[in-house]
Design a protein around this motif. Sequence first.
Motif, PDB file in Angstrom:
ATOM      1  N   VAL A  95       1.191  -1.598  -0.012  1.00 35.44           N
ATOM      2  CA  VAL A  95      -0.070  -0.027   0.262  1.00 35.44           C
ATOM      3  C   VAL A  95       1.133   1.084   0.391  1.00 35.44           C
ATOM      4  CG1 VAL A  95      -1.578   1.366   1.290  1.00 35.44           C
ATOM      5  CG2 VAL A  95      -1.620  -1.412   1.231  1.00 35.44           C
ATOM      6  N   VAL A  96       0.733   2.158  -0.805  1.00 35.09           N
ATOM      7  CA  VAL A  96       1.150   3.523  -1.316  1.00 35.09           C
ATOM      8  C   VAL A  96       0.774   4.583  -0.659  1.00 35.09           C
ATOM      9  CG1 VAL A  96       2.814   5.115  -2.507  1.00 35.09           C
ATOM     10  CG2 VAL A  96       2.976   2.674  -2.649  1.00 35.09           C
ATOM     11  N   VAL A  97       0.372   5.061   0.369  1.00 39.08           N
ATOM     12  CA  VAL A  97      -0.394   6.178   0.753  1.00 39.08           C
ATOM     13  C   VAL A  97       0.228   7.522   0.920  1.00 39.08           C
ATOM     14  CG1 VAL A  97      -1.237   7.407   3.074  1.00 39.08           C
ATOM     15  CG2 VAL A  97      -1.182   5.174   2.490  1.00 39.08           C
ATOM     16  N   GLU A  98      -0.137   8.426   0.270  1.00 40.42           N
ATOM     17  CA  GLU A  98       0.409  10.440  -0.172  1.00 40.42           C
ATOM     18  C   GLU A  98       0.267  10.939   1.800  1.00 40.42           C
ATOM     19  OE1 GLU A  98       0.194  13.648  -3.375  1.00 40.42           O
ATOM     20  OE2 GLU A  98      -1.138  12.763  -2.470  1.00 40.42           O
ATOM     21  N   VAL A  99       1.195  12.346   1.644  1.00 36.73           N
ATOM     22  CA  VAL A  99       0.465  12.259   3.403  1.00 36.73           C
ATOM     23  C   VAL A  99       1.812  13.650   2.653  1.00 36.73           C
ATOM     24  CG1 VAL A  99       0.675  10.588   4.526  1.00 36.73           C
ATOM     25  CG2 VAL A  99       3.094  11.823   4.437  1.00 36.73           C
ATOM     26  N   VAL A 100       0.505  14.277   3.926  1.00 41.24           N
ATOM     27  CA  VAL A 100       1.260  15.956   4.223  1.00 41.24           C
ATOM     28  C   VAL A 100       2.169  15.959   5.584  1.00 41.24           C
ATOM     29  CG1 VAL A 100       0.879  18.688   4.468  1.00 41.24           C
ATOM     30  CG2 VAL A 100      -0.950  17.223   3.346  1.00 41.24           C
ATOM     31  N   GLU A 101       3.641  16.002   4.649  1.00 41.08           N
ATOM     32  CA  GLU A 101       4.849  16.503   5.643  1.00 41.08           C
ATOM     33  C   GLU A 101       5.417  17.592   6.190  1.00 41.08           C
ATOM     34  OE1 GLU A 101       8.849  14.528   4.507  1.00 41.08           O
ATOM     35  OE2 GLU A 101       7.383  12.998   5.160  1.00 41.08           O
ATOM     36  N   ASP A 102       4.811  18.770   5.575  1.00 46.17           N
ATOM     37  CA  ASP A 102       4.290  19.947   5.840  1.00 46.17           C
ATOM     38  C   ASP A 102       4.095  20.795   5.386  1.00 46.17           C
ATOM     39  OD1 ASP A 102       5.770  22.150   7.600  1.00 46.17           O
ATOM     40  OD2 ASP A 102       7.564  22.918   5.872  1.00 46.17           O
ATOM     41  N   ARG A 142       2.273  24.671   4.437  1.00 45.47           N
ATOM     42  CA  ARG A 142       2.635  25.701   4.327  1.00 45.47           C
ATOM     43  C   ARG A 142       1.163  26.905   3.773  1.00 45.47           C
ATOM     44  NH1 ARG A 142       8.302  25.549   2.529  1.00 45.47           N
ATOM     45  NH2 ARG A 142       9.004  23.994   3.662  1.00 45.47           N
ATOM     46  N   ILE A 143       1.321  27.819   3.330  1.00 47.69           N
ATOM     47  CA  ILE A 143       0.343  28.914   2.772  1.00 47.69           C
ATOM     48  C   ILE A 143       1.300  29.938   2.152  1.00 47.69           C
ATOM     49  CG2 ILE A 143      -0.723  31.015   3.722  1.00 47.69           C
ATOM     50  CD1 ILE A 143      -0.763  29.805   6.451  1.00 47.69           C
ATOM     51  N   PRO A 144       0.243  29.869   0.799  1.00 53.81           N
ATOM     52  CA  PRO A 144      -1.285  28.770  -0.073  1.00 53.81           C
ATOM     53  C   PRO A 144      -0.053  27.369   0.648  1.00 53.81           C
ATOM     54  CG  PRO A 144      -0.036  30.149  -1.862  1.00 53.81           C
ATOM     55  CD  PRO A 144       0.777  30.710  -0.497  1.00 53.81           C
ATOM     56  N   SER A 145      -1.512  26.901   0.117  1.00 55.28           N
ATOM     57  CA  SER A 145      -1.609  25.141  -0.089  1.00 55.28           C
ATOM     58  C   SER A 145      -0.114  24.842  -0.884  1.00 55.28           C
ATOM     59  CB  SER A 145      -3.071  23.956   0.159  1.00 55.28           C
ATOM     60  OG  SER A 145      -3.359  25.064  -1.609  1.00 55.28           O
ATOM     61  N   SER A 146      -0.448  25.308  -1.588  1.00 58.69           N
ATOM     62  CA  SER A 146       0.906  24.897  -3.039  1.00 58.69           C
ATOM     63  C   SER A 146       1.602  24.874  -3.012  1.00 58.69           C
ATOM     64  CB  SER A 146      -0.290  25.894  -4.719  1.00 58.69           C
ATOM     65  OG  SER A 146       0.627  27.270  -3.738  1.00 58.69           O
ATOM     66  N   GLY A 147       2.368  24.863  -1.231  1.00 58.09           N
ATOM     67  CA  GLY A 147       3.629  24.455  -1.704  1.00 58.09           C
ATOM     68  C   GLY A 147       3.744  23.893  -0.482  1.00 58.09           C
ATOM     69  N   ASP A 148       2.719  23.387   0.208  1.00 58.04           N
ATOM     70  CA  ASP A 148       2.701  21.325   0.869  1.00 58.04           C
ATOM     71  C   ASP A 148       3.788  21.222   0.117  1.00 58.04           C
ATOM     72  OD1 ASP A 148       0.323  23.229   2.185  1.00 58.04           O
ATOM     73  OD2 ASP A 148      -1.073  21.676   1.999  1.00 58.04           O
ATOM     74  N   ILE A 149       4.505  20.349   1.329  1.00 58.80           N
ATOM     75  CA  ILE A 149       5.315  19.478   1.006  1.00 58.80           C
ATOM     76  C   ILE A 149       4.541  18.093   1.339  1.00 58.80           C
ATOM     77  CG2 ILE A 149       7.338  17.939   1.387  1.00 58.80           C
ATOM     78  CD1 ILE A 149       7.610  21.288   0.198  1.00 58.80           C
ATOM     79  N   LEU A 150       4.404  17.202   0.263  1.00 59.61           N
ATOM     80  CA  LEU A 150       3.896  15.922   0.563  1.00 59.61           C
ATOM     81  C   LEU A 150       4.815  14.554   0.159  1.00 59.61           C
ATOM     82  CD1 LEU A 150       0.935  16.792  -2.123  1.00 59.61           C
ATOM     83  CD2 LEU A 150       1.240  17.027   0.080  1.00 59.61           C
ATOM     84  N   SER A 198       6.494  -3.789   7.206  1.00 52.39           N
ATOM     85  CA  SER A 198       7.638  -2.697   6.784  1.00 52.39           C
ATOM     86  C   SER A 198       7.046  -1.681   5.937  1.00 52.39           C
ATOM     87  CB  SER A 198       8.537  -3.447   6.272  1.00 52.39           C
ATOM     88  OG  SER A 198       8.271  -3.397   4.871  1.00 52.39           O
ATOM     89  N   TYR A 199       7.621  -0.495   6.339  1.00 47.71           N
ATOM     90  CA  TYR A 199       7.218   1.024   6.189  1.00 47.71           C
ATOM     91  C   TYR A 199       8.329   1.692   5.469  1.00 47.71           C
ATOM     92  CZ  TYR A 199       7.926   4.152   9.495  1.00 47.71           C
ATOM     93  OH  TYR A 199       7.790   5.169  10.184  1.00 47.71           O
ATOM     94  N   ARG A 200       8.647   2.388   4.580  1.00 47.14           N
ATOM     95  CA  ARG A 200       9.653   3.454   3.945  1.00 47.14           C
ATOM     96  C   ARG A 200       8.877   4.214   3.324  1.00 47.14           C
ATOM     97  NH1 ARG A 200       8.658  -1.205   1.660  1.00 47.14           N
ATOM     98  NH2 ARG A 200       9.469  -2.103   2.727  1.00 47.14           N
ATOM     99  N   ARG A 201       9.996   6.109   3.220  1.00 47.00           N
ATOM    100  CA  ARG A 201       9.454   6.327   2.720  1.00 47.00           C
ATOM    101  C   ARG A 201       9.963   6.666   1.266  1.00 47.00           C
ATOM    102  NH1 ARG A 201      10.779  12.682   4.339  1.00 47.00           N
ATOM    103  NH2 ARG A 201      12.480  12.096   3.999  1.00 47.00           N
ATOM    104  N   LYS A 202       9.091   6.690   0.666  1.00 45.31           N
ATOM    105  CA  LYS A 202       9.652   6.540  -1.360  1.00 45.31           C
ATOM    106  C   LYS A 202      10.137   7.818  -2.185  1.00 45.31           C
ATOM    107  CE  LYS A 202       9.706   2.788  -2.177  1.00 45.31           C
ATOM    108  NZ  LYS A 202      10.955   2.090  -3.107  1.00 45.31           N
ATOM    109  N   ALA A 203       9.116   8.974  -1.992  1.00 43.25           N
ATOM    110  CA  ALA A 203       9.307  10.275  -2.513  1.00 43.25           C
ATOM    111  C   ALA A 203       8.855  11.162  -1.281  1.00 43.25           C
ATOM    112  CB  ALA A 203       8.806  10.216  -3.941  1.00 43.25           C
ATOM    113  N   ARG A 204       9.822  12.066  -1.400  1.00 38.55           N
ATOM    114  CA  ARG A 204       8.997  13.777  -1.355  1.00 38.55           C
ATOM    115  C   ARG A 204       9.274  14.899  -2.071  1.00 38.55           C
ATOM    116  NH1 ARG A 204      11.937  17.075   3.211  1.00 38.55           N
ATOM    117  NH2 ARG A 204       9.783  17.998   5.010  1.00 38.55           N
ATOM    118  N   TYR A 205       7.967  15.909  -1.972  1.00 41.22           N
ATOM    119  CA  TYR A 205       8.015  17.032  -3.545  1.00 41.22           C
ATOM    120  C   TYR A 205       7.286  17.980  -2.890  1.00 41.22           C
ATOM    121  CZ  TYR A 205       4.035  13.548  -3.983  1.00 41.22           C
ATOM    122  OH  TYR A 205       2.382  12.251  -3.942  1.00 41.22           O
ATOM    123  N   ARG A 206       6.943  19.100  -3.170  1.00 41.41           N
ATOM    124  CA  ARG A 206       6.096  19.848  -2.944  1.00 41.41           C
ATOM    125  C   ARG A 206       4.556  19.927  -4.190  1.00 41.41           C
ATOM    126  NH1 ARG A 206       7.038  24.395  -1.328  1.00 41.41           N
ATOM    127  NH2 ARG A 206       9.508  24.258  -1.961  1.00 41.41           N
TER     128      ARG A 206
END
Length: 85
Positions: A40-47, A49-57, A72-80
């Motif tokens: 299972v791959v889940v997208e989460v909000v890590e940070d 931001r205002i505006p939300s277009s700057g959120d780090i997912l 097990s689990y692991r972070r696969k990617a991090r992006y704006r």
Amino acid sequence: MGDLTAVTAGEVGVKLIAGLTSKDAEGVTLVEPAKDGWVVVVEVVEDRRIPSSGDILALYEADLDADGNLLSYRRKARYRRGSGG
């Protein structure tokens, strides 16, 4: 052997990743059967931001057994947000 379906595996994955990371889950991006369980791959909000277009997912991958136990689990990617991941 467990009775997990793709839907219930996704629900379990979201709960587990949100609990482990203490972050808000945006949703499930992938559920697929694996040997003796599910991936299972889940997208989460890590940070936020205002505006939300700057959120780090981030995308987290969870390996579950047939009963829904986390193997097990692991972070696969991090992006704006909106960057195309």
